[in-house]
Design an enzyme around this catalytic site. Structure first.
Site, short mmCIF file in Angstrom:
data_model
loop_
_atom_site.label_atom_id
_atom_site.label_comp_id
_atom_site.label_asym_id
_atom_site.label_seq_id
_atom_site.Cartn_x
_atom_site.Cartn_y
_atom_site.Cartn_z
N GLY A 199 -13.14 -3.43 0.93
CA GLY A 199 -14.51 -2.89 0.97
C GLY A 199 -14.76 -1.86 -0.11
N GLY B 122 -8.97 -7.47 -1.35
CA GLY B 122 -9.24 -8.39 -0.25
C GLY B 122 -8.37 -9.63 -0.28
N LYS C 7 -18.92 -15.44 2.10
CA LYS C 7 -20.37 -15.30 2.20
C LYS C 7 -21.00 -14.73 0.94
CE LYS C 7 -20.39 -14.06 7.10
NZ LYS C 7 -20.51 -12.81 7.87
N ARG D 233 0.83 -1.21 0.00
CA ARG D 233 0.00 0.00 0.00
C ARG D 233 0.86 1.26 0.00
NH1 ARG D 233 -5.06 -1.65 3.93
NH2 ARG D 233 -6.42 -2.24 2.20
P1 ADP Z 1 -12.25 -11.41 -0.44
O1 ADP Z 1 -11.57 -10.74 0.72
O2 ADP Z 1 -11.30 -11.77 -1.55
O3 ADP Z 1 -13.43 -10.64 -0.91
P2 ADP Z 1 -13.77 -13.07 1.37
O4 ADP Z 1 -13.31 -12.24 2.52
O5 ADP Z 1 -15.18 -13.00 0.99
O6 ADP Z 1 -12.82 -12.82 0.10
O7 ADP Z 1 -13.50 -14.62 1.70
C1 ADP Z 1 -12.22 -15.13 1.94
C2 ADP Z 1 -12.28 -16.26 2.92
O8 ADP Z 1 -13.16 -17.27 2.48
C3 ADP Z 1 -10.93 -16.93 3.09
O9 ADP Z 1 -10.49 -16.72 4.41
C4 ADP Z 1 -11.20 -18.40 2.81
O10 ADP Z 1 -10.55 -19.28 3.71
C5 ADP Z 1 -12.69 -18.50 2.98
N1 ADP Z 1 -13.23 -19.63 2.23
C6 ADP Z 1 -13.15 -19.87 0.91
N2 ADP Z 1 -13.71 -21.04 0.59
C7 ADP Z 1 -14.17 -21.59 1.73
C8 ADP Z 1 -14.86 -22.80 2.07
N3 ADP Z 1 -15.20 -23.70 1.12
N4 ADP Z 1 -15.17 -23.02 3.37
C9 ADP Z 1 -14.85 -22.12 4.31
N5 ADP Z 1 -14.20 -20.96 4.07
C10 ADP Z 1 -13.87 -20.70 2.79
MG MG Z 2 -11.89 -10.69 2.80
#
Ligand code: ADP
Ligand code: MG
Length: 403
Positions: free
Chosen positions: A382, A359, A202, A40
């Protein structure tokens, strides 16, 4: 609406207040705070160096951690100031107070090309409250304002939004401009086929983004824990997998929406499953899933399976624009990282504009050693999601419009 860019400002001899995102990950080692990833900070160097080369007095404002409106020593930006010194090869003055007489004195002593970093703006509760008195105190320290803190631009705080009311001109820094160019400009009229990979934990976090992207995307590939929610909604057994049981209707709605929009919407066709959620655990492939056969009872899906990897890799290879947000498995545990690594590899190999939407996906791409093979990697989590959702970011909206 077009906003002023740093290039549009006459900065020579001026005191330029720059909001940067220096909220870097750190670690305590032998009682010292060590920055473990300075990406960053490096991303803001084009803006800082431009200002220095053009004879500005650069006053940096940043937040660090969550001190909740109080001066908390472990969230001091001093180690960041020291590190910035080594990055720009020029001393960086540090004001232990964000505003007030000490900051004013340090700034009065600055010469053209000098850089000062003010203490953590979030040591003041007024920052997050977007208090106009505090915004004015900050504004008084400079003549012009530049926002380069993309990662904080989805928040309307004193140093990201309120301050613009009290300076003559407010402009985007180069990092901000680049983020908007890729996450907005490029995706407004993407080269086709436009493919989106959506993963992560999620589905509820990303409904808005998925809906907004359905307007533009030709293909959407789903992975991660959110895939389990789609599976369950479709009647596929998910065993003990992580799932949002109260979001099944929503998942089905999204599937309907995709159909109506003519978007090719892919769910995984298999998964890697485990009985224990830990490194070294025994794993197995589920095989092709259906309503009668899914994740084994008591087991959980932690990654996309081999067939899904092949299917997704093939889709990725056909795309001309690729946006990836969210890992497709629990990539933090190496035994569960094969799917995410394969997706990263496929995206890197694609003959396409490739955008990583911030993220954990960024961490995953770096972990796979493929960061420099992507067209663009966002620094915001975010903020990227809100921008992809089509929302206006307060930190951008507040900037001066180009006439
Ligand atoms: P980003 O930050 O890229 O938007 P998220 O914060 O939504 O992504 O999600 C990332 C998290 O999701 C990671 O910590 C990963 O371990 C978890 N994750 C991915 N697939 C699974 C799964 N099948 N079961 C549980 N956790 C998961
Ligand atoms: Mg995340």
């Amino acid at each position: 609406m077009k906003k002023l860019s740093l290039r549009d400002l006459e900065v020579r001899g001026k005191r330029v207040l720059v909001r940067v995102d220096f909220n870097v990950p750190t670690e305590e080692r032998d009682g010292r705070t060590v920055i473990t990833d300075d990406t960053r900070m490096r991303e803001s160097l084009p803006t800082i160096n431009y200002l220095r080369e053009h004879g500005a007095r650069t006053i940096l404002m940043a937040h660090f951690g969550r001190p909740k409106g109080k001066a908390v020593e472990k969230y001091s930006l001093r180690p960041v100031a020291d590190h910035l010194h080594t990055l720009i090869n020029h001393p960086v003055a540090f004001s232990r107070h964000t505003t007030g007489p000490e900051a004013e004195q340090i700034i009065a002593d600055m010469k053209e090309g000098d850089v000062t970093l003010l203490e953590n703006v979030r040591f003041q509760a007024e920052e997050e409250a977007n208090d106009s008195g505090f915004a004015q105190q900050l504004a008084q320290l400079g003549d012009l304002y530049v926002n380069d803190a993309f990662g904080a631009a989805h928040r309307a705080h004193a140093s990201t939004a309120g301050i613009t009311k009290f300076v003559a001109q407010s402009a985007m820094g180069f990092l901000m401009e680049k983020e908007l160019q890729y996450l907005k400009g490029e995706l407004d009229q993407p080269k086709k086929p436009f493919l989106v990979i959506m993963g992560g934990s999620k589905v509820s976090d990303k409904i808005g983004v998925i809906k907004a992207l359905m307007e533009k995307a030709d293909t959407i590939l789903i992975g991660g824990a959110m895939a389990n929610t789609f599976w369950k909604a479709q009647g596929i057994p998910v065993g003990a997998s992580r799932v949002e049981a109260d979001k099944l209707d929503l998942a089905n709605e999204l599937l309907e929406h995709a159909k109506a929009k003519g978007v090719k919407f892919f769910l995984p066709v298999d998964a890697l499953e485990t009985e224990e959620f830990k490194a070294g655990a025994q794993t197995q492939q589920t095989g092709t899933v259906s309503a009668s056969r899914g994740v084994t009872e008591g087991w959980q899906a932690v990654d996309i399976g081999e067939q899904t990897i092949a299917l997704y890799t093939d889709q990725i290879a056909r795309a001309k624009t690729i946006l990836w947000n969210g890992p497709v498995g629990v990539f933090e545990i190496p035994d569960f990282a094969a799917g995410t690594n394969a997706i990263a590899e496929a995206v890197a190999n694609a003959d396409a504009t490739t955008i990583i939407g911030g993220g954990d996906s960024v961490t995953a791409v770096k972990q796979a050693g493929l960061a420099d093979r992507m067209t663009f990697i966002s620094t915001g989590g975010g903020a990227s999601l809100e921008l992809l959702e089509g929302k206006e970011l307060p930190g951008v909206a507040a900037l001066t419009e180009k006439s």
